[in-house]
Design a protein around this motif. Structure first.
Motif, PDB file in Angstrom:
ATOM      1  N   LEU A  67      24.136  52.137   2.304  1.00 33.56           N
ATOM      2  CA  LEU A  67      23.853  51.675   3.652  1.00 33.56           C
ATOM      3  C   LEU A  67      24.743  52.407   4.648  1.00 33.56           C
ATOM      4  CD1 LEU A  67      23.669  47.899   2.751  1.00 33.56           C
ATOM      5  CD2 LEU A  67      21.738  49.291   3.532  1.00 33.56           C
ATOM      6  N   PRO A  68      24.393  52.384   5.939  1.00 33.27           N
ATOM      7  CA  PRO A  68      25.212  53.092   6.933  1.00 33.27           C
ATOM      8  C   PRO A  68      26.666  52.638   6.974  1.00 33.27           C
ATOM      9  CG  PRO A  68      23.078  52.531   7.866  1.00 33.27           C
ATOM     10  CD  PRO A  68      23.143  51.852   6.536  1.00 33.27           C
ATOM     11  N   ASP A  69      26.956  51.380   6.595  1.00 31.93           N
ATOM     12  CA  ASP A  69      28.331  50.887   6.643  1.00 31.93           C
ATOM     13  C   ASP A  69      29.125  51.201   5.380  1.00 31.93           C
ATOM     14  OD1 ASP A  69      27.235  49.157   4.801  1.00 31.93           O
ATOM     15  OD2 ASP A  69      27.417  47.359   6.045  1.00 31.93           O
ATOM     16  N   TRP A 104      20.614  44.128  -5.016  1.00 34.22           N
ATOM     17  CA  TRP A 104      21.988  43.683  -4.807  1.00 34.22           C
ATOM     18  C   TRP A 104      22.687  44.616  -3.826  1.00 34.22           C
ATOM     19  CZ3 TRP A 104      24.544  39.771  -7.929  1.00 34.22           C
ATOM     20  CH2 TRP A 104      23.737  39.199  -8.923  1.00 34.22           C
ATOM     21  N   ILE A 105      23.673  44.063  -3.120  1.00 38.07           N
ATOM     22  CA  ILE A 105      24.581  44.844  -2.293  1.00 38.07           C
ATOM     23  C   ILE A 105      25.958  44.827  -2.945  1.00 38.07           C
ATOM     24  CG2 ILE A 105      25.774  44.992  -0.074  1.00 38.07           C
ATOM     25  CD1 ILE A 105      22.918  45.826   0.143  1.00 38.07           C
ATOM     26  N   VAL A 106      26.559  45.996  -3.087  1.00 34.96           N
ATOM     27  CA  VAL A 106      27.886  46.108  -3.699  1.00 34.96           C
ATOM     28  C   VAL A 106      28.871  46.560  -2.635  1.00 34.96           C
ATOM     29  CG1 VAL A 106      29.210  47.060  -5.611  1.00 34.96           C
ATOM     30  CG2 VAL A 106      26.723  46.806  -5.828  1.00 34.96           C
ATOM     31  N   ASP A 107      29.919  45.777  -2.444  1.00 35.12           N
ATOM     32  CA  ASP A 107      30.939  46.068  -1.438  1.00 35.12           C
ATOM     33  C   ASP A 107      32.258  46.414  -2.121  1.00 35.12           C
ATOM     34  OD1 ASP A 107      32.024  46.404   1.016  1.00 35.12           O
ATOM     35  OD2 ASP A 107      31.744  44.357   1.714  1.00 35.12           O
ATOM     36  N   GLY A 108      33.145  47.062  -1.394  1.00 30.77           N
ATOM     37  CA  GLY A 108      34.464  47.387  -1.921  1.00 30.77           C
ATOM     38  C   GLY A 108      34.548  48.763  -2.538  1.00 30.77           C
ATOM     39  N   LEU A 109      33.770  49.701  -2.035  1.00 35.67           N
ATOM     40  CA  LEU A 109      33.759  51.049  -2.611  1.00 35.67           C
ATOM     41  C   LEU A 109      34.791  51.971  -1.976  1.00 35.67           C
ATOM     42  CD1 LEU A 109      29.896  51.581  -2.839  1.00 35.67           C
ATOM     43  CD2 LEU A 109      31.446  50.583  -4.524  1.00 35.67           C
ATOM     44  N   GLU A 110      35.508  51.472  -0.997  1.00 36.93           N
ATOM     45  CA  GLU A 110      36.528  52.284  -0.339  1.00 36.93           C
ATOM     46  C   GLU A 110      37.907  51.687  -0.604  1.00 36.93           C
ATOM     47  OE1 GLU A 110      35.413  52.330   3.728  1.00 36.93           O
ATOM     48  OE2 GLU A 110      33.562  53.450   3.417  1.00 36.93           O
ATOM     49  N   CYS A 169       8.447  43.636  -7.984  1.00 45.34           N
ATOM     50  CA  CYS A 169       7.750  44.049  -9.204  1.00 45.34           C
ATOM     51  C   CYS A 169       8.382  45.320  -9.779  1.00 45.34           C
ATOM     52  CB  CYS A 169       6.270  44.262  -8.907  1.00 45.34           C
ATOM     53  SG  CYS A 169       5.284  44.605 -10.391  1.00 45.34           S
ATOM     54  N   GLN A 170       9.371  45.136 -10.619  1.00 44.39           N
ATOM     55  CA  GLN A 170      10.020  46.221 -11.350  1.00 44.39           C
ATOM     56  C   GLN A 170      10.399  47.412 -10.463  1.00 44.39           C
ATOM     57  OE1 GLN A 170       7.665  47.208 -14.805  1.00 44.39           O
ATOM     58  NE2 GLN A 170       7.715  45.118 -15.585  1.00 44.39           N
ATOM     59  N   PRO A 171      11.232  47.198  -9.458  1.00 46.53           N
ATOM     60  CA  PRO A 171      11.658  48.318  -8.613  1.00 46.53           C
ATOM     61  C   PRO A 171      12.661  49.205  -9.345  1.00 46.53           C
ATOM     62  CG  PRO A 171      12.831  46.325  -7.977  1.00 46.53           C
ATOM     63  CD  PRO A 171      11.845  45.920  -9.037  1.00 46.53           C
ATOM     64  N   LEU A 172      12.346  50.496  -9.437  1.00 48.44           N
ATOM     65  CA  LEU A 172      13.228  51.434 -10.124  1.00 48.44           C
ATOM     66  C   LEU A 172      13.648  52.602  -9.246  1.00 48.44           C
ATOM     67  CD1 LEU A 172      11.627  51.513 -13.685  1.00 48.44           C
ATOM     68  CD2 LEU A 172      13.829  50.544 -13.025  1.00 48.44           C
ATOM     69  N   GLY A 173      13.206  52.606  -7.996  1.00 50.92           N
ATOM     70  CA  GLY A 173      13.651  53.613  -7.042  1.00 50.92           C
ATOM     71  C   GLY A 173      14.065  52.932  -5.759  1.00 50.92           C
ATOM     72  N   LEU A 174      15.102  53.455  -5.108  1.00 53.64           N
ATOM     73  CA  LEU A 174      15.609  52.830  -3.886  1.00 53.64           C
ATOM     74  C   LEU A 174      16.137  53.902  -2.946  1.00 53.64           C
ATOM     75  CD1 LEU A 174      17.729  49.610  -3.577  1.00 53.64           C
ATOM     76  CD2 LEU A 174      18.480  51.684  -2.413  1.00 53.64           C
ATOM     77  N   ALA A 175      15.832  53.757  -1.666  1.00 51.65           N
ATOM     78  CA  ALA A 175      16.355  54.657  -0.638  1.00 51.65           C
ATOM     79  C   ALA A 175      16.599  53.847   0.629  1.00 51.65           C
ATOM     80  CB  ALA A 175      15.382  55.794  -0.352  1.00 51.65           C
ATOM     81  N   VAL A 176      17.654  54.178   1.327  1.00 55.66           N
ATOM     82  CA  VAL A 176      17.944  53.555   2.619  1.00 55.66           C
ATOM     83  C   VAL A 176      17.402  54.477   3.701  1.00 55.66           C
ATOM     84  CG1 VAL A 176      19.735  52.741   4.186  1.00 55.66           C
ATOM     85  CG2 VAL A 176      19.962  52.350   1.728  1.00 55.66           C
ATOM     86  N   VAL A 177      16.451  53.964   4.479  1.00 57.42           N
ATOM     87  CA  VAL A 177      15.778  54.751   5.503  1.00 57.42           C
ATOM     88  C   VAL A 177      15.951  54.050   6.843  1.00 57.42           C
ATOM     89  CG1 VAL A 177      13.610  55.790   6.239  1.00 57.42           C
ATOM     90  CG2 VAL A 177      14.088  55.483   3.790  1.00 57.42           C
ATOM     91  N   GLY A 194      18.460  52.668   8.061  1.00 58.59           N
ATOM     92  CA  GLY A 194      19.238  51.445   7.909  1.00 58.59           C
ATOM     93  C   GLY A 194      18.565  50.350   7.117  1.00 58.59           C
ATOM     94  N   LYS A 195      17.315  50.548   6.682  1.00 60.74           N
ATOM     95  CA  LYS A 195      16.593  49.538   5.915  1.00 60.74           C
ATOM     96  C   LYS A 195      16.353  50.023   4.490  1.00 60.74           C
ATOM     97  CE  LYS A 195      14.239  47.412   9.849  1.00 60.74           C
ATOM     98  NZ  LYS A 195      15.104  46.219   9.799  1.00 60.74           N
ATOM     99  N   ILE A 196      16.367  49.083   3.559  1.00 62.38           N
ATOM    100  CA  ILE A 196      16.196  49.403   2.148  1.00 62.38           C
ATOM    101  C   ILE A 196      14.708  49.504   1.827  1.00 62.38           C
ATOM    102  CG2 ILE A 196      16.574  48.577  -0.201  1.00 62.38           C
ATOM    103  CD1 ILE A 196      19.061  47.118   0.856  1.00 62.38           C
ATOM    104  N   VAL A 197      14.335  50.587   1.144  1.00 60.52           N
ATOM    105  CA  VAL A 197      12.968  50.788   0.664  1.00 60.52           C
ATOM    106  C   VAL A 197      13.036  50.947  -0.849  1.00 60.52           C
ATOM    107  CG1 VAL A 197      10.909  52.229   0.760  1.00 60.52           C
ATOM    108  CG2 VAL A 197      12.284  51.892   2.823  1.00 60.52           C
ATOM    109  N   VAL A 198      12.151  50.260  -1.574  1.00 63.47           N
ATOM    110  CA  VAL A 198      12.131  50.371  -3.023  1.00 63.47           C
ATOM    111  C   VAL A 198      10.741  50.779  -3.488  1.00 63.47           C
ATOM    112  CG1 VAL A 198      13.970  48.689  -3.380  1.00 63.47           C
ATOM    113  CG2 VAL A 198      11.591  47.915  -3.345  1.00 63.47           C
TER     114      VAL A 198
END
Length: 230
Positions: free
Chosen positions: A106-108, A121-127, A143-151, A153-157
């Motif tokens: 994500l942008p943040d 899921w969102i995972v925080d604490g990477l810095e 339904c079984q999402p196996l690809g993800l991209a943030v476009v 600022g929004k999540i697309v699967v």
């Protein structure tokens, strides 16, 4: 109005095809006798204001986040591996299998992850010190999402059923609206996977289907094209 097997169906048609102001109505289902007996009662009841349902609902999983450990790679070589522990087993508050698929940021700086079981899921604490990471589920039932991209600022699967854009309307880090971008590709009722998701500079999506091959979706033409198979 038509009646079949004791059931009455009412069709509504606007004389000019459109209306300048919103129109709200309530639809009831029942036999002629049932509808006649309650018609007077419902004349005084105002239809539900559906606008209230477009503002986002209350958070369901705010108190169900989980924290896992992390560690930086110790290698002095050009390639080092940093490790983020995944909430498997008892650490997972929902007891859902964590078979991770797509990953993007994500942008943040937070990480978005989807799973084969239909979660995002969102995972925080990477810095910073990188020793503690907070996992929070923001969507489920996909339904079984196996690809993800943030476009933008929004999540697309990418899933077996469709390309899906996720909207957090009220900003509580939980998805309120699931938007179908396209479902115009072939799915198999048997074993089938739709994986990967990427974009080019023109906004076209690319993903893989075990049925059709490498696919390209063009928002401009709203079409899905097979680029390669086999």
């Amino acid at each position: 109005t038509s009646t079949k097997e004791g059931q009455t169906t009412v069709g509504i048609k606007l004389a000019n095809g459109f209306h300048e102001q919103p129109i709200r109505w309530q639809i009831l289902k029942g036999t002629d006798e049932e509808l006649t007996s309650i018609a007077k009662q419902f004349r005084s009841v105002k239809p539900i204001d559906l606008k209230e349902l477009t503002k986002g609902g209350a958070a369901r999983w705010a108190n169900h986040s989980v924290t896992t450990n992390g560690r930086n790679g110790t290698s002095d070589s050009a390639y080092a591996i940093d490790t983020i522990e995944i909430p498997f087993g008892k650490e997972n508050p929902f007891s859902t299998p964590m078979r991770l698929g797509g990953v993007d940021f994500l942008p943040d700086g937070r990480c978005a992850v989807c799973t084969l079981s239909g979660d995002v899921w969102i995972v925080d604490g990477l810095e910073g010190e990188f020793n503690s990471h907070k996992w929070k589920r923001i969507a489920a039932g996909l339904c079984q999402p196996l690809g993800l991209a943030v476009v933008d600022g929004k999540i697309v699967v990418s899933g077996r059923d469709q390309l899906t854009r996720l909207h957090d309307i009220n900003g509580d880090d939980e998805i309120d609206f699931v938007e179908c971008i396209t479902s115009e590709f072939i799915t198999n009722p048997g074993h089938d996977v739709v994986t990967c998701l990427d974009m080019d500079d023109d906004g076209n999506f690319y993903f893989d289907s075990s049925v059709q091959g490498v696919l390209k979706y063009s928002p401009e033409t709203d079409t899905v094209q097979v680029l390669g198979s086999g």
